[in-house]
Scaffold this active site. Structure first.
Site, mmCIF file in Angstrom:
data_model
loop_
_atom_site.group_PDB
_atom_site.id
_atom_site.type_symbol
_atom_site.label_atom_id
_atom_site.label_comp_id
_atom_site.label_asym_id
_atom_site.label_seq_id
_atom_site.Cartn_x
_atom_site.Cartn_y
_atom_site.Cartn_z
ATOM 1 N N HIS A 105 0.794 -1.233 0.000
ATOM 2 C CA HIS A 105 0.000 0.000 0.000
ATOM 3 C C HIS A 105 0.824 1.280 0.000
ATOM 4 O O HIS A 105 0.269 2.370 -0.045
ATOM 5 C CB HIS A 105 -0.967 0.032 1.193
ATOM 6 C CG HIS A 105 -0.290 0.291 2.511
ATOM 7 N ND1 HIS A 105 0.339 -0.689 3.223
ATOM 8 C CD2 HIS A 105 -0.135 1.427 3.230
ATOM 9 C CE1 HIS A 105 0.847 -0.177 4.324
ATOM 10 N NE2 HIS A 105 0.582 1.109 4.361
HETATM 11 C C1 UD1 Z 1 -2.484 5.597 5.665
HETATM 12 C C2 UD1 Z 1 -1.227 6.188 6.254
HETATM 13 C C3 UD1 Z 1 -0.074 5.185 6.125
HETATM 14 C C4 UD1 Z 1 -0.453 3.855 6.724
HETATM 15 C C5 UD1 Z 1 -1.760 3.361 6.124
HETATM 16 C C6 UD1 Z 1 -2.173 2.129 6.864
HETATM 17 C C7 UD1 Z 1 -1.048 8.630 6.031
HETATM 18 C C8 UD1 Z 1 -0.369 9.720 5.323
HETATM 19 N N1 UD1 Z 1 -0.829 7.391 5.539
HETATM 20 O O1 UD1 Z 1 -2.258 5.406 4.284
HETATM 21 O O2 UD1 Z 1 1.059 5.678 6.814
HETATM 22 O O3 UD1 Z 1 0.562 2.937 6.458
HETATM 23 O O4 UD1 Z 1 -2.778 4.366 6.301
HETATM 24 O O5 UD1 Z 1 -3.153 1.412 6.231
HETATM 25 O O6 UD1 Z 1 -1.734 8.848 6.995
HETATM 26 N N2 UD1 Z 1 -9.532 4.157 1.588
HETATM 27 C C9 UD1 Z 1 -10.674 3.407 1.547
HETATM 28 N N3 UD1 Z 1 -11.236 3.030 2.728
HETATM 29 C C10 UD1 Z 1 -10.736 3.373 3.937
HETATM 30 C C11 UD1 Z 1 -9.567 4.156 3.968
HETATM 31 C C12 UD1 Z 1 -8.982 4.535 2.781
HETATM 32 O O7 UD1 Z 1 -11.171 3.064 0.479
HETATM 33 O O8 UD1 Z 1 -11.298 2.983 4.989
HETATM 34 C C13 UD1 Z 1 -8.896 4.534 0.301
HETATM 35 C C14 UD1 Z 1 -9.324 5.901 -0.223
HETATM 36 O O9 UD1 Z 1 -9.394 5.807 -1.587
HETATM 37 C C15 UD1 Z 1 -8.147 6.784 0.168
HETATM 38 C C16 UD1 Z 1 -6.973 5.815 0.086
HETATM 39 O O10 UD1 Z 1 -7.484 4.577 0.492
HETATM 40 O O11 UD1 Z 1 -8.024 7.881 -0.684
HETATM 41 C C17 UD1 Z 1 -5.815 6.234 0.966
HETATM 42 O O12 UD1 Z 1 -6.236 6.422 2.327
HETATM 43 P P1 UD1 Z 1 -5.392 7.374 3.327
HETATM 44 O O13 UD1 Z 1 -5.916 7.237 4.699
HETATM 45 O O14 UD1 Z 1 -5.297 8.731 2.758
HETATM 46 O O15 UD1 Z 1 -3.937 6.792 3.243
HETATM 47 P P2 UD1 Z 1 -3.459 5.287 3.279
HETATM 48 O O16 UD1 Z 1 -2.857 4.956 1.975
HETATM 49 O O17 UD1 Z 1 -4.550 4.433 3.810
HETATM 50 N N1 UDP Z 2 -3.695 -5.749 9.062
HETATM 51 C C1 UDP Z 2 -4.944 -6.355 9.102
HETATM 52 N N2 UDP Z 2 -5.517 -6.795 7.938
HETATM 53 C C2 UDP Z 2 -4.894 -6.688 6.736
HETATM 54 C C3 UDP Z 2 -3.618 -6.071 6.693
HETATM 55 C C4 UDP Z 2 -3.055 -5.596 7.873
HETATM 56 O O1 UDP Z 2 -5.531 -6.488 10.183
HETATM 57 O O2 UDP Z 2 -5.465 -7.118 5.724
HETATM 58 C C5 UDP Z 2 -3.120 -5.247 10.325
HETATM 59 C C6 UDP Z 2 -1.739 -5.771 10.674
HETATM 60 O O3 UDP Z 2 -1.734 -6.060 12.041
HETATM 61 C C7 UDP Z 2 -0.840 -4.598 10.383
HETATM 62 C C8 UDP Z 2 -1.739 -3.417 10.711
HETATM 63 O O4 UDP Z 2 -3.014 -3.845 10.223
HETATM 64 O O5 UDP Z 2 0.302 -4.556 11.178
HETATM 65 C C9 UDP Z 2 -1.363 -2.100 10.074
HETATM 66 O O6 UDP Z 2 -1.124 -2.337 8.774
HETATM 67 P P1 UDP Z 2 -0.842 -1.337 7.593
HETATM 68 O O7 UDP Z 2 0.056 -2.113 6.700
HETATM 69 O O8 UDP Z 2 -2.131 -0.877 7.051
HETATM 70 O O9 UDP Z 2 -0.139 -0.048 8.211
HETATM 71 P P2 UDP Z 2 1.383 0.356 8.480
HETATM 72 O O10 UDP Z 2 1.860 -0.466 9.614
HETATM 73 O O11 UDP Z 2 2.167 0.136 7.221
HETATM 74 O O12 UDP Z 2 1.316 1.790 8.783
#
Ligand code: UD1
Ligand code: UDP
Length: 373
Positions: free
Chosen positions: A217
């Site tokens: 991601h």
């Molecule tokens: C965010 C964090 C990242 C973390 C990740 C964990 C920031 C800058 N980034 O990235 O550090 O590793 O979360 O998962 O805060 N979306 C959905 N459903 C949701 C949430 C998001 O569809 O419930 C989609 C939307 O299209 C959104 C995209 O994911 O635009 C990105 O979501 P966002 O929270 O902006 O950043 P992440 O890539 O999730």
């Molecule tokens: N995780 C989960 N389901 C998934 C992928 C991840 O429950 O399908 C959990 C897992 O424990 C992981 C945490 O979510 O450590 C956070 O994951 P993510 O990779 O989204 O965030 P990051 O640690 O990179 O910020």
């Protein structure tokens, strides 16, 4: 959640401890800290910013982990960095003003973390950062900016590993503010071990031999349309060797599908999984390929070989004291073959204080801080 704890003696500074969470990785880190503070009778407020909102990105953690319902959900949702951070700040300013916390606690490196840090600092409310001091030294990662800003504004810097202490010291942080507490995400993992069901995971994903789990991601991997073709080729080269179950984060879903990621019989792409299902799958895996921060840590403790598809990591302790190694799209296939040939390690080191007691240590540091104030 307010009123969970009680402080009839008036031992602590006035106002609750207010936790700001919002994105998937925040929830398994906050749960043990909230429990630790509750055991000390400290009043708490749990805020969910709504940065993540899909059931499997948010709600499932509240069902599966010992986490109280949030007192408030700010419903901020997705947007560009500036818009999302601005919305977070506007909403949080009103909440922090209204609740007048004695301490604001933030977790990790997401936009909800840095937004809360900026708001708390400008309201002159003290801030505690859980997972302080991690550095990738890569400013192309939005998380690195969030980490640096949050740490600079924090009165309590709660570190998961010794390298974090060294970074903070080098940046001039007050030594009295820095505490090595261990890793609360690992508290959650160790406390849930007997609920990670490998047999169920195997049967749900139709796996009867060796398998790999993957997560992807990071913007650096999934955002650039020019790069994803090479990423897809690299992942297919893993799937040529072993089935790959990939619970795919919503961020890269459409772009990776468009680039053909799903078009390989060995790739099993599924929606994000709930925590227990995901960890059940990881626990039984022969290999994990990831760009996640948390997954590097979880595989380290479970002894599952982890190939991190990134040029750097802010968690080098998972390499020196764990099962992690960095790979590129070019080296992934070769390292996968070598890792599968060697098999899972029989013994492996784990980082200091990743022992399931970090939440209590954080609570101890916070209660000391509140008494002093
Ligand atoms: C965010 C964090 C990242 C973390 C990740 C964990 C920031 C800058 N980034 O990235 O550090 O590793 O979360 O998962 O805060 N979306 C959905 N459903 C949701 C949430 C998001 O569809 O419930 C989609 C939307 O299209 C959104 C995209 O994911 O635009 C990105 O979501 P966002 O929270 O902006 O950043 P992440 O890539 O999730
Ligand atoms: N995780 C989960 N389901 C998934 C992928 C991840 O429950 O399908 C959990 C897992 O424990 C992981 C945490 O979510 O450590 C956070 O994951 P993510 O990779 O989204 O965030 P990051 O640690 O990179 O910020």
């Amino acid at each position: 959640m307010a009123g969970l704890g009680s402080d009839p003696e008036g031992t602590y500074m006035h106002g609750p401890v207010l936790h700001v969470t919002g994105a998937r990785p925040n929830f398994p880190k906050a749960a043990p800290v909230i429990r630790g503070l509750d055991a000390l009778g400290i009043d708490q407020v749990l805020v969910h910013t709504g940065q993540h909102y899909d059931d499997k990105m948010s709600e499932v953690f509240f069902r599966e982990l010992d986490l109280p319902r949030p007192d408030l959900n700010l419903g901020v949702g997705s947007a560009s960095h500036a818009t999302q951070t601005a919305k977070l700040m506007v909403e949080l300013e009103s909440v922090l003003t209204d609740r007048a916390p004695s301490l604001v606690v933030v977790y990790g490196d997401v936009n909800s973390t840095v937004a809360a840090a900026l708001v708390a600092a400008k309201l002159e409310q003290p801030l505690a950062h859980v997972e302080a001091g991690l550095r990738s030294f890569d400013l192309s990662m939005p998380e690195e900016i969030n980490r640096m800003v949050t740490d600079r504004l924090s009165a309590l810097l709660l570190c998961t590993s010794p390298d974090a202490i060294a970074h903070l010291a080098r940046e001039g942080a007050d030594p009295d503010s820095i505490h090595l507490v261990g890793n609360p995400m690992i508290d959650t993992l160790l406390g849930s071990l007997d609920r990670f069901d490998v047999d169920r995971a195997r049967s749900e994903h139709d796996l009867d031999g060796p398998y790999a789990v993957a997560t992807l991601h990071r913007p650096g991997n999934v955002d650039d349309p020019g790069d994803v073709a090479a990423l897809v080729r690299a992942m297919h080269a893993v799937a040529d060797q072993v089935p790959v179950v990939l619970p795919l984060h919503p961020r890269g879903w459409e772009r990776l599908r468009g680039a053909g990621l799903f078009d390989h019989p060995g790739m099993r792409i599924v929606d994000p999984l709930g925590y227990l299902d995901f960890m059940g799958l990881v626990r039984g895996a022969d290999l994990v390929v990831t760009d996640s921060g948390g997954v590097q840590e979880e595989t380290t403790v479970l002894g599952v070989p982890c190939l991190t598809l990134r040029p750097n990591t802010e968690r080098p302790v998972t390499i020196t004291h764990g099962t992690n190694q960095l790979v590129t799209r070019e080296t992934l296939a070769e390292v996968t073959a070598a890792t599968l040939a060697v098999g899972r390690p029989q013994t492996w080191p784990t980082p200091p204080l990743w022992d399931g007691k970090a939440g209590d240590r954080v609570a101890g540091v916070i209660s000391g801080f509140l008494r002093e104030k």
